[in-house]
Design an enzyme around this catalytic site. Structure first.
Site, PDB file in Angstrom:
ATOM      1  N   ARG A 249       0.855  -1.183   0.000  1.00  0.00           N
ATOM      2  CA  ARG A 249       0.000   0.000   0.000  1.00  0.00           C
ATOM      3  C   ARG A 249       0.897   1.240   0.000  1.00  0.00           C
ATOM      4  O   ARG A 249       2.031   1.187   0.489  1.00  0.00           O
ATOM      5  CB  ARG A 249      -0.906   0.004   1.227  1.00  0.00           C
ATOM      6  CG  ARG A 249      -1.868  -1.187   1.277  1.00  0.00           C
ATOM      7  CD  ARG A 249      -2.688  -1.198   2.569  1.00  0.00           C
ATOM      8  NE  ARG A 249      -3.617  -2.330   2.589  1.00  0.00           N
ATOM      9  CZ  ARG A 249      -3.323  -3.541   3.045  1.00  0.00           C
ATOM     10  NH1 ARG A 249      -2.105  -3.778   3.537  1.00  0.00           N
ATOM     11  NH2 ARG A 249      -4.214  -4.511   3.021  1.00  0.00           N
ATOM     12  N   LYS A 276      -2.326  -3.068   8.163  1.00  0.00           N
ATOM     13  CA  LYS A 276      -3.784  -3.047   8.294  1.00  0.00           C
ATOM     14  C   LYS A 276      -4.290  -4.313   8.965  1.00  0.00           C
ATOM     15  O   LYS A 276      -5.249  -4.288   9.743  1.00  0.00           O
ATOM     16  CB  LYS A 276      -4.414  -2.894   6.909  1.00  0.00           C
ATOM     17  CG  LYS A 276      -5.915  -2.701   6.920  1.00  0.00           C
ATOM     18  CD  LYS A 276      -6.424  -2.434   5.511  1.00  0.00           C
ATOM     19  CE  LYS A 276      -7.931  -2.206   5.488  1.00  0.00           C
ATOM     20  NZ  LYS A 276      -8.426  -1.944   4.123  1.00  0.00           N
ATOM     21  N   HIS A 339      -2.585   2.995  -5.377  1.00  0.00           N
ATOM     22  CA  HIS A 339      -3.214   1.768  -4.900  1.00  0.00           C
ATOM     23  C   HIS A 339      -3.551   0.830  -6.064  1.00  0.00           C
ATOM     24  O   HIS A 339      -3.640  -0.392  -5.878  1.00  0.00           O
ATOM     25  CB  HIS A 339      -4.489   2.101  -4.118  1.00  0.00           C
ATOM     26  CG  HIS A 339      -4.842   1.083  -3.091  1.00  0.00           C
ATOM     27  ND1 HIS A 339      -4.330   1.086  -1.805  1.00  0.00           N
ATOM     28  CD2 HIS A 339      -5.644  -0.009  -3.151  1.00  0.00           C
ATOM     29  CE1 HIS A 339      -4.813   0.058  -1.130  1.00  0.00           C
ATOM     30  NE2 HIS A 339      -5.612  -0.621  -1.926  1.00  0.00           N
ATOM     31  N   ARG A 342      -1.466  -2.357  -6.994  1.00  0.00           N
ATOM     32  CA  ARG A 342      -1.757  -3.641  -6.352  1.00  0.00           C
ATOM     33  C   ARG A 342      -2.745  -4.453  -7.188  1.00  0.00           C
ATOM     34  O   ARG A 342      -2.598  -5.674  -7.351  1.00  0.00           O
ATOM     35  CB  ARG A 342      -2.304  -3.397  -4.938  1.00  0.00           C
ATOM     36  CG  ARG A 342      -1.247  -2.873  -3.990  1.00  0.00           C
ATOM     37  CD  ARG A 342      -1.836  -2.208  -2.747  1.00  0.00           C
ATOM     38  NE  ARG A 342      -2.712  -3.076  -1.988  1.00  0.00           N
ATOM     39  CZ  ARG A 342      -2.335  -4.014  -1.128  1.00  0.00           C
ATOM     40  NH1 ARG A 342      -1.032  -4.245  -0.962  1.00  0.00           N
ATOM     41  NH2 ARG A 342      -3.211  -4.737  -0.456  1.00  0.00           N
ATOM     42  N   HIS A 365      -3.759  -9.357   2.378  1.00  0.00           N
ATOM     43  CA  HIS A 365      -5.211  -9.487   2.543  1.00  0.00           C
ATOM     44  C   HIS A 365      -5.562 -10.631   3.484  1.00  0.00           C
ATOM     45  O   HIS A 365      -6.644 -10.660   4.052  1.00  0.00           O
ATOM     46  CB  HIS A 365      -5.884  -9.761   1.193  1.00  0.00           C
ATOM     47  CG  HIS A 365      -5.950  -8.545   0.320  1.00  0.00           C
ATOM     48  ND1 HIS A 365      -6.264  -8.611  -1.012  1.00  0.00           N
ATOM     49  CD2 HIS A 365      -5.744  -7.236   0.591  1.00  0.00           C
ATOM     50  CE1 HIS A 365      -6.251  -7.387  -1.531  1.00  0.00           C
ATOM     51  NE2 HIS A 365      -5.930  -6.545  -0.575  1.00  0.00           N
ATOM     52  N   TYR A 375       0.778 -24.664   3.449  1.00  0.00           N
ATOM     53  CA  TYR A 375       2.226 -24.554   3.226  1.00  0.00           C
ATOM     54  C   TYR A 375       2.974 -24.561   4.557  1.00  0.00           C
ATOM     55  O   TYR A 375       2.559 -23.895   5.496  1.00  0.00           O
ATOM     56  CB  TYR A 375       2.556 -23.236   2.517  1.00  0.00           C
ATOM     57  CG  TYR A 375       1.812 -23.023   1.231  1.00  0.00           C
ATOM     58  CD1 TYR A 375       2.176 -23.716   0.078  1.00  0.00           C
ATOM     59  CD2 TYR A 375       0.764 -22.117   1.155  1.00  0.00           C
ATOM     60  CE1 TYR A 375       1.505 -23.515  -1.112  1.00  0.00           C
ATOM     61  CE2 TYR A 375       0.078 -21.901  -0.033  1.00  0.00           C
ATOM     62  CZ  TYR A 375       0.463 -22.610  -1.158  1.00  0.00           C
ATOM     63  OH  TYR A 375      -0.210 -22.410  -2.337  1.00  0.00           O
TER      64      TYR A 375
END
Length: 416
Positions: A249, A276, A339, A342, A365, A375
Site C-alpha cells: 500500500r 492493516k 493503490h 496492487r 489481505h 504450506y
C-alpha cells in the site's frame, strides 16, 4: 389537642437573633430553622424513615442561601417520597452516585477506553489517529460530554446529516461503524443494556463503492515509459518502482525503514503496528527491489527512512500522496493511482496461474496463519520468492530493460 404551628415568614427569620444557646423556629410538618449561638441559621427537616421506622434528620442548607420558599419546596418533595415508602436521604445518595457514574461514562470517556482497547489489539497508530479525528471532528463537539446511557440513534442522526448532505457517505458509514463498536463495548462493560444505534445506518444513503483506478497488465509498458520520461526526483521514481515491485500500500511503501530490511535473507519485514491486518508482513525482495535499495543507500542510508522527505532534516518519510501526484503529472489522472498498482499486480499474477492464497498473502489481505495448513513456512516463503521474482522480471520486461531503475541494464546507466 395537637399544637398548631404558625408558619414562619422572612421577617421572623431575618430578625431572629442568636442567644446563649442554640434554639429553633418551626415552620411545621417537620421543617424548622436552627439559630446557632454563632448567628448562623440552618434549615433542618425531621421525618420518620419509612424503611427503618426511626426518626431521621436532614439539613437543607443555610439561610439566606436557601430561602424559605426553597426549604418548603424541599420539605414537600421529601414528604412525598416518605409517603411512597422511600427514604429521601437514600434517594439523594443514589442520585449522586448515579450522577458520578454518568459523568465518568460520557460518550467521549467510553470512546477513549474503547480506543485504548483497540491499541492493545494492535491497531496501527495511523488507524487510531483516523478514528480519533473522525470522532473529535464530528461527534464529540455535540455529544461527547453526554452520558452514553442517555444517547439514542435520534441524537446521532442530526449530527451526521450534514456529512450526508455534503456527499461524504463513506465517512458517514465509517463513523456509524465506530459508534456501533463503542456502544457494543459499553454493553460488554455493563454500562448500557443494549446498543441503541444498531440499525442507525439504515436511515442514511448507502455509499457507492468505487474501485481504485487501475490499468490492465498490458498497459504496464506505457506506465514504465512515462515513468522513465517523467520530470521527477530520483528518489520519487525509486519510490514508485518500490511500491510497484513490493505490491504494498502507498502508506507502507513510503514508511519503509532501513532497519526493516534484511538484505542477507532478502526480506522486508513490516512490523504489525504498521499493517492493516495487524500482523508482521514478510515481503520477499526480488533482485529488482534489491537494486532499488542499492540506489537509495547512498542517498538515504544515513537516515532511518528508505524514502525520506527531500528536505532537511530528513526525519520523516515522503508523503503517501507523492506517488499519486506524480502519476497525475505523468498523464494518468483518472486512469491509475498508487493503490491501483496492487490491482495491476494481482491481475498479472492471477492470469499467470499463481496460487490465489499466495497472491492474497502477498497483498496482505490474508493472515498467513490461515494458510499454514497448506504450506509449511519454508515452502511457503520459497513459493512467494518465486512469485515475487516472476513479478520483478515482468516489471523489468515491461520496461524493455533500459527504462526501469530496477532493471539490470538501467542500473549501469545510472551508475555510469
Amino acid at each position: 389537642m395537637a399544637k398548631i404551628i404558625k408558619p414562619l415568614n422572612d421577617t421572623q427569620i431575618k430578625t431572629a437573633k442568636p442567644k446563649d444557646k442554640d434554639y429553633t423556629l418551626s415552620d411545621g410538618n417537620g421543617l424548622y430553622i436552627l439559630i446557632k449561638v454563632t448567628g448562623s441559621k440552618i434549615w433542618r427537616f425531621n421525618y420518620i424513615n419509612p424503611v427503618s421506622n426511626n426518626r431521621a434528620l436532614v439539613s437543607f442548607g443555610s439561610y439566606p442561601e436557601v430561602t424559605l420558599q426553597q426549604a418548603r419546596q424541599r420539605r414537600e418533595e421529601y414528604r412525598t417520597l416518605v409517603s411512597q415508602g422511600i427514604d429521601p436521604q437514600e434517594r439523594r445518595k443514589s442520585l449522586i452516585e448515579q450522577s458520578v457514574i454518568e459523568n465518568n461514562n460520557t460518550f467521549k470517556k467510553i470512546s477513549d477506553k474503547w480506543i485504548e482497547l483497540q491499541k492493545s489489539k494492535g491497531f496501527t497508530n495511523n488507524t487510531i489517529s483516523i478514528i480519533k479525528s473522525s470522532l473529535e471532528n464530528y461527534i464529540y463537539p455535540a455529544l461527547g460530554d453526554i452520558p452514553i446511557n442517555q444517547l439514542k440513534a435520534k441524537d446521532f442522526i442530526p449530527v451526521l446529516r450534514p456529512l450526508e448532505s455534503a456527499g461524504k457517505l463513506d465517512t458517514v458509514r465509517r463513523i456509524i461503524q465506530r459508534i456501533n463498536r463503542i456502544m457494543d463495548y459499553a454493553v460488554t462493560q455493563d454500562i448500557i443494556d443494549i446498543n441503541p444505534v444498531v440499525r442507525m445506518s439504515t436511515v442514511f444513503k448507502t455509499p457507492i463503492t468505487k474501485n481504485q483506478p487501475s490499468l490492465p497488465p498490458s498497459e504496464l509498458p506505457r506506465v514504465m515509459k512515462a515513468l522513465s520520461l517523467a520530470n521527477i526526483e530520483l528518489q520519487t521514481r525509486c519510490l514508485i518502482e518500490w511500491q510497484l515491485l513490493t505490491i504494498t500500500r502507498p502508506s507502507e511503501a513510503v514508511s519503509a525503514l532501513w532497519e526493516e530490511i534484511d538484505l542477507d535473507n532478502k526480506l522486508w519485514i513490516i512490523p504489525a503496528e504498521k499493517m492493516k491486518m495487524r500482523r508482521d508482513h514478510l515481503i520477499p525482495l526480488c533482485k529488482q527491489a534489491i537494486n532499488l535499495l542499492e540506489i537509495m543507500k547512498p542517498i538515504s542510508g544515513h537516515t532511518k527512512f528508505v524514502f525520506p522527505t527531500l528536505k532537511s532534516p530528513y526525519n520523516k518519510p515522503m508523503n503517501k500522496e507523492t506517488i499519486n501526484m506524480s502519476l497525475k503529472r505523468m498523464g494518468f489522472k483518472g486512469e491509475l493511482v498508487a493503490h491501483g498498482f496492487r490491482s495491476l499486480a494481482s491481475t498479472a499474477l492471477n492470469e499467470h496461474g499463481f496460487d490465489y492464497d499466495l497472491i492474497e498473502v502477498s497483498l496482505a489481505h490474508v493472515d498467513r496463519n490461515a494458510i499454514r495448513a497448506i504450506y509449511n513456512r519454508a515452502n511457503y516463503l520459497d513459493k512467494r520468492r518465486d512469485m515475487m521474482q516472476w513479478w520483478g522480471d515482468f516489471v523489468e520486461q515491461a520496461s524493455q530493460g533500459n527504462v526501469s531503475l530496477s532493471g539490470s541494464n538501467a542500473l549501469k546507466t545510472v551508475n555510469d
